[in-house]
Design a protein around this motif. Structure first.
Motif, PDB file in Angstrom:
ATOM      1  N   ASP A 111      15.298   2.420  43.352  1.00 31.46           N
ATOM      2  CA  ASP A 111      14.885   1.047  43.079  1.00 31.46           C
ATOM      3  C   ASP A 111      16.018   0.344  42.339  1.00 31.46           C
ATOM      4  O   ASP A 111      16.497   0.845  41.314  1.00 31.46           O
ATOM      5  CB  ASP A 111      13.608   1.006  42.235  1.00 31.46           C
ATOM      6  CG  ASP A 111      13.189  -0.408  41.905  1.00 31.46           C
ATOM      7  OD1 ASP A 111      12.677  -1.108  42.802  1.00 31.46           O
ATOM      8  OD2 ASP A 111      13.385  -0.828  40.746  1.00 31.46           O
ATOM      9  N   GLN A 113      16.810  -3.251  40.680  1.00 31.52           N
ATOM     10  CA  GLN A 113      16.312  -4.554  40.242  1.00 31.52           C
ATOM     11  C   GLN A 113      17.483  -5.380  39.737  1.00 31.52           C
ATOM     12  O   GLN A 113      18.149  -5.021  38.765  1.00 31.52           O
ATOM     13  CB  GLN A 113      15.272  -4.392  39.133  1.00 31.52           C
ATOM     14  CG  GLN A 113      14.727  -5.726  38.620  1.00 31.52           C
ATOM     15  CD  GLN A 113      13.779  -5.553  37.447  1.00 31.52           C
ATOM     16  OE1 GLN A 113      13.544  -4.434  36.991  1.00 31.52           O
ATOM     17  NE2 GLN A 113      13.239  -6.656  36.956  1.00 31.52           N
ATOM     18  N   VAL A 115      18.812  -8.801  38.060  1.00 36.97           N
ATOM     19  CA  VAL A 115      18.295  -9.837  37.163  1.00 36.97           C
ATOM     20  C   VAL A 115      19.423 -10.794  36.798  1.00 36.97           C
ATOM     21  O   VAL A 115      20.598 -10.412  36.747  1.00 36.97           O
ATOM     22  CB  VAL A 115      17.690  -9.228  35.875  1.00 36.97           C
ATOM     23  CG1 VAL A 115      16.442  -8.442  36.185  1.00 36.97           C
ATOM     24  CG2 VAL A 115      18.702  -8.334  35.173  1.00 36.97           C
ATOM     25  N   ILE A 178      22.096  -5.281  36.888  1.00 35.64           N
ATOM     26  CA  ILE A 178      21.185  -4.518  37.747  1.00 35.64           C
ATOM     27  C   ILE A 178      20.622  -3.340  36.957  1.00 35.64           C
ATOM     28  O   ILE A 178      21.292  -2.781  36.085  1.00 35.64           O
ATOM     29  CB  ILE A 178      21.868  -4.017  39.034  1.00 35.64           C
ATOM     30  CG1 ILE A 178      23.077  -3.123  38.704  1.00 35.64           C
ATOM     31  CG2 ILE A 178      22.284  -5.165  39.928  1.00 35.64           C
ATOM     32  CD1 ILE A 178      23.645  -2.415  39.923  1.00 35.64           C
ATOM     33  N   THR A 195      17.089   6.133  34.909  1.00 37.11           N
ATOM     34  CA  THR A 195      17.183   4.679  34.861  1.00 37.11           C
ATOM     35  C   THR A 195      18.419   4.283  34.059  1.00 37.11           C
ATOM     36  O   THR A 195      18.641   4.823  32.973  1.00 37.11           O
ATOM     37  CB  THR A 195      15.939   4.042  34.221  1.00 37.11           C
ATOM     38  OG1 THR A 195      14.788   4.378  34.994  1.00 37.11           O
ATOM     39  CG2 THR A 195      16.063   2.518  34.174  1.00 37.11           C
TER      40      THR A 195
END
Length: 230
Positions: A111, A113, A115, A178, A195
């Motif tokens: 994943d 993400q 931003v 990211i 993460t």
């Protein structure tokens, strides 16, 4: 000595008196200084992929060995595609069986993400700058309380200055970041998870799936309202 102590005590009382004892909201405070890598090349993608794989592999060793399947997104961004490819390579080179089918395998999900924060965020670096003292002699000052470091050795001072600042990415703080999360799971639980966050160059936003809206074109017509009898 007694005078200095009295002055310090008075200053402390004065500062304490100026501080608000009650506020409607928490006061905004900075975090301690940290560093976050800025991705600027495909090679950097391989570096973080290898780092992620090492963390995931360490967790997988705690469970009985099973094949893994890289669950690549249906419409991957260039970054997601490269991450899946490089993660596969790292796992294979590390001795893991990477299956081409999800059946009977642990699933590796990725994943990403992306931003966007406000532009022109401040970029704080070392205090101190180089300055010329004379012909061929430079001074590099770096203040690190309570010590003052001076380096003056001709070309050596210049090299020291560049060494101090080479670790920092040039330009302002990027507004684009990211958050990359890699998970390994079966149908019942997560077995490994990683993460991490990175800066990315604002000019490379499209590589991470951020498509900025096109500016609206100016209208070429205007509407007038006519009042009264024709």
């Amino acid at each position: 000595m007694a005078l200095k102590t009295a002055m310090a005590l008075a200053a402390g009382i004065l500062l304490a008196g100026c501080a608000a004892r009650y506020t409607p909201t928490p006061l905004a405070a900075n975090f301690p200084t940290t560093k976050q890598a800025k991705l600027q090349a495909a090679y950097h993608w391989g570096v973080i992929s290898d780092n992620i794989e090492k963390g995931v592999a360490a967790e997988l060793k705690k469970s009985p060995p099973r094949p893994v399947f890289i669950n690549e997104p249906k419409d991957p961004t260039p970054f997601q595609r490269a991450l899946a490819t490089q993660l596969t390579t790292s796992l294979v080179n590390d001795g893991y069986v990477v299956s081409r089918s999800p059946a009977g395998s642990l699933k590796v999900d990725m994943d990403v993400q992306a931003v966007s924060f406000s532009a022109n965020r401040p970029q704080y670096r070392y205090h101190g700058e180089r300055a010329i003292l004379g012909a061929g002699v430079w001074l590099l000052s770096e203040i690190e309380a309570p010590a003052l470091l001076n380096i003056a050795a001709g070309a050596g001072a210049w090299d020291a200055y560049d060494w101090f600042n080479a670790q920092f990415a040039p330009g302002a703080t990027p507004k684009t970041e990211i958050i990359v999360t890699v998970s390994v799971s079966d149908q019942y639980r997560y077995l490994a998870r990683s993460t991490s966050a990175y800066y990315v160059a604002d000019t490379d936003r499209v590589l991470y799936g951020i498509v900025d809206p096109k500016p609206e074109e100016p209208k070429l017509t205007r509407t007038f309202q006519v009042r009264g009898d024709m």
